[in-house]
Structures are given as structure tokens and as C-alpha cells.
Design an enzyme around this catalytic site. Sequence first.
Site: not given
Ligand code: CMC
Length: 429
Positions: A364, A307
Site C-alpha cells: 500500500d 506486515h
Molecule cells: N508504524 C510504527 N510501528 C509499527 C508499524 C508501523 N506501521 N507497524 C508495526 N509497528 C510496531 C508495533 O507498534 C509493534 O511494536 P512493539 O513490538 O514495540 O509493540 C511491532 O512493530 C509489531 O507490530 P504489530 O502491530 O504487533 O504487528 P502485526 O503483525 O500485528 O501488524 C500491521 C501488522 C500491518 C497491521 C502493522 O504493521 C501496521 O499497522 N501497519 C500499518 C498499516 C498498514 O500499512 N497496513 C497494510 C498492510 S499490507 C496490505 C494488506 O493488508 O494486505
Amino acid sequence: MSDTAELIIEGKSYPLPVKVGTENEKAIDISSLRAKSGYVTLDSGYKNTGATTSAITFLDGEDGILHYRGYPIEQLAEKSNFLEVSYLLIYGELPTETQLKSFSDQISQHSQLPAGLEKILAGFPTTAHPMGILSALVSSLTAFYPESVEPNQTEEQIELNIIRLIAQIATLSTWVYNHGKGQPLNQPQEGLDYYTNFLHMMFSAPGQAYEVNPVVVDALNKLLILHADHEQNCSTSTVRLVGSSHASLYSSISAGINALWGPLHGGANQEVIEMLEAIKADGGNSQKWLEKAKDKNDPFRLMGFGHRVYKNFDPRAKIIKAACDNILNNLGVKDQALTIAKELEQAALQDPYFVERKLYPNVDFYSGIIYKAIGLPSQMFTVMFAMGRMPGWIAQWKELRLNKEPIGRPRQIYIGKTKRDYSPVADRA
Ligand code: CMC
């Protein structure tokens, strides 16, 4: 604490005001920085940018705290109901008994969709994704309620459109579902409470009325409350940005529905169940899929994990996980998806990749298992999220308007070609 921050650029000092919120969150107000220094701030994905001040929802991602108008989410999920929470978010205070009755009565009176909308719905292929239909139909409400597009409409007109949206999103969601199944569309029944009406419209078939199960009502209530607002997330920021151009409530919310649809946001609930089913079909080897999620050459991510703001746990996920166990036990449903989800969670919480990056189950991760147990197909999960988020989007749109916030318009740093002269096509190599 100082109420001014100092920024030094090229040896010159720029004092910038500091703003402190009621929960002691601190921000540096850079709104005058460009005019004074020529510099803008750069923050792709708005990871460190406060886009507004807001009195609706407080969220502390480090400590896993979520409050609506000051009330902890745990108390609201346990003791309140969705309409009461909707009132709280939109009007700022919990309603008195009389206010709640009047709010519920008005919603019941306005839950009928305008004549003509059924024809628009009929034009969509039954295979269309429900979120695409939902956003189109919400936008189409401007055609039936044309006063809603007037930027200077009266308070009464705004209030009426707010009531209509809370009421009609329930009807719309069930119509989108039944259209997809090629089933008759059920009309709302005045006098039924919000959930009973919703469940009846969703699941009653000709000659076969749906029998409302209190366990299902309780689960639905919790899910809707937990999704009701989440401060400046992607879809809410979209609603506020679109609303800042003085676009109508319906247009702004329709845009929010589209933003929610994405798999990184609300669309993750559909992705999670599909991922769990895929793991099941693949033999149930959670570790294999965990390794896939960690592999930077593999686009797969563990859906329902991670998140932007929660870095210890998502308080909503904690409540939903307990509710999930409860509803499956009560309904006597045995779903291997739940076992796989728990195994994945356990394994991830001990895996250095997930621990170091502070990745935990989000709202989720378990919600889809509940929706599935209630009888909804995975394509409808994000529609349920949208229905829950409706009061939050409305409250945020209303706050933006009441605060007379300026049109949203971020800056950029241009990195393209510098000026060059046009050449006729024949001269180009
Ligand atoms: N699986 C594997 N690796 C992950 C995941 C995941 N679900 N989420 C983040 N990472 C890794 C990402 O690859 C990155 O690694 P590195 O530092 O080596 O490059 C690190 O963790 C930080 O991730 P980020 O993508 O820079 O973080 P963000 O804040 O931009 O993204 C997120 C947040 C929710 C989009 C992301 O965690 C994600 O894609 N999660 C899966 C989708 C999901 O469950 N979304 C629902 C969110 S809650 C409902 C709502 O939207 O309100």
C-alpha cells in the site's frame, strides 16, 4: 523428519500429526487435541495458526516470495494480464488461448448490472464512503440472482455467479465513483477489453470519451495482478469464514470487502496518501513523522509500513515502486508525495526502531501515488484493491466449498465472571 510431534501436558504425552506442505512448510495438526486432553490452543490474531490447507497462493514472508498457483508474482506482473491471472487463480492453470477468449467474452457479456440496482445506488448519499456502498451493492446482488443463495446450487450456477462477479465488480466500482461525483453512470460496452471498458466507465463524461492511455493500462494491470490474492489475510479469512456457513458467494465477498476496508488492511492505501499529503502540508519534514510513528504514546503509525508475514521486504511493494516511477515519468506528473514517500522509506530503513521490528514498505505504500496519478480520489483506492482481490476471494471461496471444509468456529478461553445469581433491579445497590 518425524511425521508426529509430541506434546507433554501435566506429564502426559499426546502425539500429534505433522503436516508438511509442498513448499516444506510445517504444521502440527491439533484438531484432536481438545478431545484427547481438554486443552485448546490460544493464538490471538491467529499469528501462528494455519486455518486451512490451500493450493492457491504460496507466500514466504522471510524471503519475500509470492507465487500464485506456483507462478512467481514478478513473472506474472511483467508478462501476464489480470484476466489471465484471474483464470489461473480460480481454475488452477493458466488458460489456453481459446479458454482465455471464452473467459473474456463471458465477462464482457455479463458486465451489465441488473436493472434495479441503479435505484439502490441512488439512495446512498453522494458523500458516503465508496467501500460501504460497494459492500452493500455486492450483497444486494443476491436479490437479483436468488439462486446464488442456494447451498446446493449446480456447478454451472456457481460458475455463472463467478463470471458475474469478476465482470460486475468493474462496473460497480465505476458507478460508485460516478455516483459520488454526481455524474451520469456509464454502461459497459460489449467488445471492449476489461481495462478499456473499466477506464471508459470510470472517466468518460457526457460528450467526452476517455482516451485510453497504454501507460495507464499497464499500471492498472500490474496493480490488479499484485493485489489478486494473498493467501489467508484478514479479508480472505473473512470470506472463507462466512462462506463456511454456506452463505452465498456474494454475501461472503461482501463481508470480505468490509474486512478489507479497515486501515490496518486494504484501507491503508487511502491512509498512506492522506498521510503523505499531511506531511507535505506540514512542511515535508519526514523525520518528524517518523518520530511520531515510533512514539508509543502517539497512536500514529507509519501507514503502508509493516506486515504480519513479510519480514524482509514485500515483493509487491518492490514492483509497485518501480511502476510508480515509470508511470509518473510517462505521464509527466511531478508529485511531491513520491519524494516524501522515498525519503520516509530511506529514513525508516536506517532507523533502529524499524530495522529491529523488521518493518518495510508494504503493497500500500506506493500504490496510492499511482492511483492518484491516474486521476482517482483517495476514497477510491481501497475499491481498486477490492477489484484486484476479487479473483483471489472467489478462488478461496470455491476451494473451501470444493474441499467441503467444516464451518469455521474458533474456541476461546473465558476470563469473565464465574456463575452468580440474578438479583431483581430494586435489590441492586
Ligand atoms: N508504524 C510504527 N510501528 C509499527 C508499524 C508501523 N506501521 N507497524 C508495526 N509497528 C510496531 C508495533 O507498534 C509493534 O511494536 P512493539 O513490538 O514495540 O509493540 C511491532 O512493530 C509489531 O507490530 P504489530 O502491530 O504487533 O504487528 P502485526 O503483525 O500485528 O501488524 C500491521 C501488522 C500491518 C497491521 C502493522 O504493521 C501496521 O499497522 N501497519 C500499518 C498499516 C498498514 O500499512 N497496513 C497494510 C498492510 S499490507 C496490505 C494488506 O493488508 O494486505
